[in-house]
Design a protein around this motif. Structure first.
Motif, PDB file in Angstrom:
ATOM      1  N   GLN A 148       0.831  -1.202   0.000  1.00 39.21           N
ATOM      2  CA  GLN A 148       0.000   0.000   0.000  1.00 39.21           C
ATOM      3  C   GLN A 148       0.867   1.254   0.000  1.00 39.21           C
ATOM      4  O   GLN A 148       0.582   2.229  -0.723  1.00 39.21           O
ATOM      5  N   PHE A 178       2.291   1.713  -3.451  1.00 44.90           N
ATOM      6  CA  PHE A 178       1.271   2.234  -4.367  1.00 44.90           C
ATOM      7  C   PHE A 178       1.057   3.741  -4.162  1.00 44.90           C
ATOM      8  O   PHE A 178       0.927   4.502  -5.126  1.00 44.90           O
ATOM      9  N   GLU A 179       1.026   4.168  -2.899  1.00 45.52           N
ATOM     10  CA  GLU A 179       0.857   5.590  -2.622  1.00 45.52           C
ATOM     11  C   GLU A 179       2.041   6.402  -3.143  1.00 45.52           C
ATOM     12  O   GLU A 179       1.872   7.532  -3.632  1.00 45.52           O
ATOM     13  N   GLU A 192       3.873   5.615  -5.837  1.00 44.58           N
ATOM     14  CA  GLU A 192       3.700   5.697  -7.287  1.00 44.58           C
ATOM     15  C   GLU A 192       2.606   6.695  -7.664  1.00 44.58           C
ATOM     16  O   GLU A 192       2.708   7.393  -8.680  1.00 44.58           O
ATOM     17  N   GLU A 193       1.589   6.751  -6.854  1.00 41.40           N
ATOM     18  CA  GLU A 193       0.502   7.704  -7.129  1.00 41.40           C
ATOM     19  C   GLU A 193       0.996   9.143  -7.041  1.00 41.40           C
ATOM     20  O   GLU A 193       0.621   9.999  -7.854  1.00 41.40           O
ATOM     21  N   ASP A 203       3.175  10.047 -10.081  1.00 38.99           N
ATOM     22  CA  ASP A 203       2.426  10.362 -11.296  1.00 38.99           C
ATOM     23  C   ASP A 203       2.017  11.833 -11.358  1.00 38.99           C
ATOM     24  O   ASP A 203       1.806  12.384 -12.446  1.00 38.99           O
ATOM     25  N   ARG A 204       1.886  12.473 -10.211  1.00 41.47           N
ATOM     26  CA  ARG A 204       1.470  13.876 -10.195  1.00 41.47           C
ATOM     27  C   ARG A 204       2.617  14.834 -10.513  1.00 41.47           C
ATOM     28  O   ARG A 204       2.373  16.003 -10.792  1.00 41.47           O
TER      29      ARG A 204
END
Length: 504
Positions: A251, A254-255, A257-258, A261-262
Motif C-alpha cells: 500500500q 502504491f501511494e 507511485e501515485e 504520477d502527479r
C-alpha cells in the motif's frame, strides 16, 4: 405459408419502404445539395453537411504555429521562485499582449491630440471642358457661345475646428483614462502571471516533498515488514501478521507511485504558467529550502485598505467610470454647433477658347490665382433622435460602470478577508502539525522497539506507522497552504512578488 403471414410481411415491407422515402425526403429538405451553390463557390465548401471539407495546402499557416525559439528552460539549473517569476514576465506572451493594448491606448491619445491641429490638404483638378452658353440671337446668330477650357486647378485647402463645445476635450479625457486603465491592466497582468507561477511553483515543490514523505512512509513499512519477518523466523509472529505487514508495504509503494504520477502534471502546469514549452523538464529548489512565510503585521482592515489603494484592477474600474463620464459629456456636446476656420489658395492653370457663329478666338491664356478664407458654422437641427439615443446609451454605460466598481470592490474585500483568514489559520495549524509529527514519530519509534523485543503487537505498530505518515502529510499540506495563502493575500492586496524589479 399462411395468408395472414404473407399479408403481415407485405405490410411490413411497405412501411419500411415508406419510412426510408420519408427520411430521404426530410434529409433532402434539410440539407441542400452542392448544386444549389454557385459554380464559382462550389469547391470552397464541403459538398454536403455529412462530409469533410477537403482543405488545400496549408503549409503557410501551419508553419506559423511551429515554434522556432530555443528552449527557455535550462534543464540543469535549479530555479528559485524569483527567477521563475522574472522569466515569466519576460517571455510570457500574455505580457506582450497586455503591453500592446497599453501601446494602442497611448496611440489613441495621440490620435485625439491631432484633432486640435488644422488640416491642410492639397487638391488638384485637371481636364478638358466644353460648355455652351445661350445668348440672344441679336448678339450671335447661332444663339450661343461655345467655351472650351483646358485647365489644371491646384489648391491648398485649410480647415481648422475652432469651437466644438467640448467634443475634443471629452474625447481626450476618455483616451487618457483608457490609457491609465490599459497601463493598470498591464501591471495586473504581471501580477496575475507572477501569482500563477507562485501557485504552480508551490504545487511542484510540494509534490516533490510529498514524494519524500511517501518514500519515508514506504521505508517505515519495509522496516515493519523486516521486523515481522525476523520475529516469524524466531517463532514470535504468525504468517497472517507477515501478510498484513506485506500488505502495508504494498500500500505504501502504491501511494508513492501515485504521488510520482502527479509530478509530471505539476511540471507541465509550472512551464505553462511561465509561458514556455512543457516539453522541457524544469528543476526547482527543494521544498525545505523555501523561506518561511512572513508573519502577519497588519490587521485585516489595513490589508483591505491597502488593496483598495494598490490593486490595479480596482483603480482601472474607476478609470473606466471616468471614460464613461467623458463619453457622456461628448454625447451631450453633440447638441451644440461647431465653428471652423476654412480657407484655400490656388490657381487656375490652362487655356480657353470661345467659338461663336463658326468663328473662334483661338486658345488664349486663362491662368488666374484664387484664394479665400472664412468661417463655417454647422449645427444639426434634426437627426431623428440619434443624439438623444447616444446620450441615453452613454448614461447607461456610466451607471453600469458605477455598479461594476461596487461589485468589484466588494469582491476584492471578500478575497482579502478570505486570504487573510487562511493565513492566520495556517499559522495556528502549523505549530499543531509540528507537534503532531513529533508525537507520531516518538510513538512509532517506541512501538517499533517494543515490537522488536516482543513487548508490542503488530497492530499497534502498523497503526503508529500510519499515524506518522498521516501526520507528515498533514504538516506538509499545512506548510503548502500557508505559502499559497500568503501568496494569495499578496495578490489580493495588489503587492508584486518580484522584489528585484520594483519598477516593473
Amino acid at each position: 405459408m399462411p395468408i395472414s403471414t404473407r399479408v403481415t410481411r407485405t405490410v411490413g415491407a411497405v412501411l419500411l419502404l415508406y419510412s426510408a422515402q420519408t427520411a430521404s425526403a426530410q434529409e433532402s429538405q434539410q440539407s441542400p445539395s452542392a448544386t444549389d451553390i454557385p459554380e464559382r463557390y462550389r469547391r470552397q465548401v464541403a459538398p454536403t453537411p455529412s462530409t469533410y471539407w477537403q482543405s488545400p495546402a496549408l503549409h503557410d499557416y501551419t508553419r506559423v504555429l511551429k515554434s522556432t525559439e530555443a528552449p527557455l528552460i535550462d534543464a540543469n539549473k535549479r530555479y528559485e521562485l524569483p527567477e521563475l517569476i522574472d522569466l515569466a514576465q519576460r517571455v510570457n506572451p500574455e505580457t506582450r499582449v497586455a503591453w500592446e493594448a497599453a501601446r494602442r491606448a497611448a496611440l489613441a491619445v495621440g490620435l485625439v491630440d491631432s484633432e486640435y491641429f488644422p488640416v491642410l490638404a492639397i487638391s488638384a483638378l485637371g481636364g478638358y471642358q466644353s460648355l455652351g452658353v445661350a445668348v440672344p440671337k441679336t448678339v450671335v446668330s447661332d444663339g450661343f457661345f461655345r467655351f472650351d477650357l483646358a485647365r489644371v486647378v491646384p489648391a491648398l485647402n485649410l480647415k481648422w475646428l475652432l469651437l466644438d463645445f467640448g467634443r475634443r476635450g471629452s474625447a481626450w479625457d476618455a483616451a487618457k483614462e483608457r490609457l491609465l486603465a490599459a497601463n493598470l491592466g498591464f501591471n495586473r497582468k504581471h501580477q496575475q502571471i507572477a501569482f500563477g507561477v507562485q501557485r504552480a511553483f508551490y504545487g511542484l515543490t510540494s509534490v516533490r516533498a510529498r514524494i519524500a514523505v511517501a518514500q519515508s512512509s514506504l521505508d517505515a513499512a519495509r522496516a515493519v515488514q523486516e521486523a515481522t519477518e525476523s520475529r516469524l523466523k524466531n517463532g514470535l509472529a504468525t504468517r497472517p501478521e507477515l501478510a498484513l505487514a506485506r500488505q502495508q508495504t504494498a500500500q505504501a509503494a502504491f501511494e508513492l507511485e501515485e504521488v510520482l504520477d502527479r509530478e509530471r502534471d505539476a511540471q507541465v502546469t509550472l512551464t505553462e504558467s511561465i509561458g514556455a514549452s512543457p516539453q522541457a523538464p524544469i528543476q526547482v529548489i527543494d521544498f525545505s529550502a523555501l523561506p518561511a512565510a512572513a508573519t502577519l503585521q497588519d490587521s485585516v482592515e489595513k490589508a483591505i485598505d491597502r488593496a483598495l489603494e494598490k490593486r490595479p484592477d480596482l483603480i482601472a474600474k474607476v478609470a473606466a467610470l471616468r471614460v464613461s463620464e467623458a463619453e457622456l459629456s461628448r454625447a451631450r456636446a453633440a447638441y451644440w454647433p461647431t465653428l471652423s476656420l476654412i480657407g484655400d489658395v490656388g490657381s487656375v492653370l490652362g487655356n480657353a477658347r470661345i467659338t461663336a457663329d463658326g468663328r473662334s478666338t483661338g486658345w488664349f491664356g486663362a491662368t488666374q490665382p484664387s484664394y479665400g478664407i472664412g468661417l463655417s458654422l454647422e449645427w444639426e437641427i434634426f437627426d431623428g433622435g440619434a443624439r438623444r439615443r447616444r446620450v441615453e446609451l452613454a448614461e447607461s454605460t456610466r451607471r453600469a460602470a458605477q455598479d461594476e466598481i461596487t461589485a468589484t470592490r466588494d469582491r476584492a474585500v471578500s478575497e482579502v478577508w478570505k486570504a487573510y483568514t487562511d493565513v492566520k489559520l495556517a499559522f495556528r495549524r502549523l505549530d499543531v502539525a509540528a507537534a503532531l509529527v513529533d508525537a507520531s514519530q516518538q510513538s512509532y519509534e517506541d512501538s517499533l522497539r517494543s515490537y522488536q523485543v516482543g513487548l508490542g503487537t503488530l497492530t499497534d505498530l502498523l497503526a503508529a506507522r500510519r499515524e506518522l505518515s498521516r501526520a507528515r502529510f498533514v504538516e506538509l499540506d499545512t506548510k503548502v497552504h500557508l505559502l499559497e495563502s500568503s501568496a494569495a493575500l499578496a495578490f489580493t492586496t495588489g503587492e508584486t512578488p518580484d522584489a528585484r524589479n520594483p519598477d516593473r
